[in-house]
Design an enzyme around this catalytic site. Structure first.
Site: not given
Length: 239
Positions: A93, A162
């Site tokens: 998140g 990522h």
């Protein structure tokens, strides 16, 4: 360099293309934690999801593995809940929101100590960011301001989850991930690991091993870029 009893899975992402939430990694998590309970830390709140809904999402992902998930928000005495946990999982998140909440609850030191004492820890994305020295290489927007950017400091470097290698044929003219990390290194003497989606680190027995099928990129100062292949230790690159 790493406490020998410390056990962590530092995962780039909870979801990869074509796969459901935790689907690609859940058996590895089960094998790694070797317990039937997880204390889940939901404070990164992706998309503003509630603590209850986020915890339930994790429970649904692992329910057929006979693992029970409890949310840290459910406990009044949070330090005791952390110390008594059989395993701990911090979801992804917003990293700024996650770290601010951990500081506000005064559990940063407790969480660090518990992990260093051997309680298995799983982190994805934001939950992985906080295992490094600082959160200065997160991809998130600073939607809140934590008291400090200093994180758990268990890993001797920072994580950039990522991680994407820039497409040389792209017409996009914004900064690449590599350029942003290089900027970070002009102001900070902290190595950064670009961890691609589908990859994770296993920290165990005093070592840090890259797992998955992709390489990871280690950025160091003075600016150097090293490719780490799967199943290799990062420690030899950090001497």
């Amino acid at each position: 360099m790493i406490n020998k009893v410390c056990r962590m899975m530092v995962i780039s992402t909870s979801t990869i293309y074509g796969s459901g939430f935790l689907e690609y990694i859940r058996e590895e998590i089960q094998q790694f934690i070797q317990t039937d309970e997880i204390l889940f830390i939901p404070y990164a709140q992706p998309g503003g999801i509630s603590y209850e809904a986020y915890t339930q999402k994790v429970q649904e992902a692992v329910k057929d593995l006979q693992i029970k998930v409890y949310g840290l928000h459910e406990f009044e005495d949070k330090p005791t809940a952390i110390r008594r946990a059989k395993s701990i999982f911090t979801g992804g998140g917003n990293t700024f929101l996650l770290l601010k909440t951990l500081y506000n609850l005064d559990v940063v030191d407790c969480l660090r100590e518990t992990i260093l004492q051997g309680t298995p820890y799983i982190g994805t994305s934001a939950g992985s960011n906080i295992t490094g020295k600082t959160i200065g290489t997160t991809n998130d927007m600073p939607i809140v301001y934590p008291p400090s950017f200093e994180a758990l400091g268990i890993l001797p470097f920072n994580i950039n989850p990522h991680f994407l290698v820039a497409d040389p044929n792209s017409t996009h003219k914004g900064e690449t991930r590599e350029q942003r990390i290089e900027e970070f290194l002009t102001q900070n003497d902290i190595a950064v690991l670009g961890l691609k989606e589908g990859s994770w680190l296993e920290v165990e027995n005093g070592d840090i091993i890259l797992k998955g099928h992709l390489d990871a990129l280690l950025f160091t100062k003075p600016f150097q870029l090293l490719s780490i292949l799967p199943d290799n230790s990062l420690l030899s690159f950090l001497q």
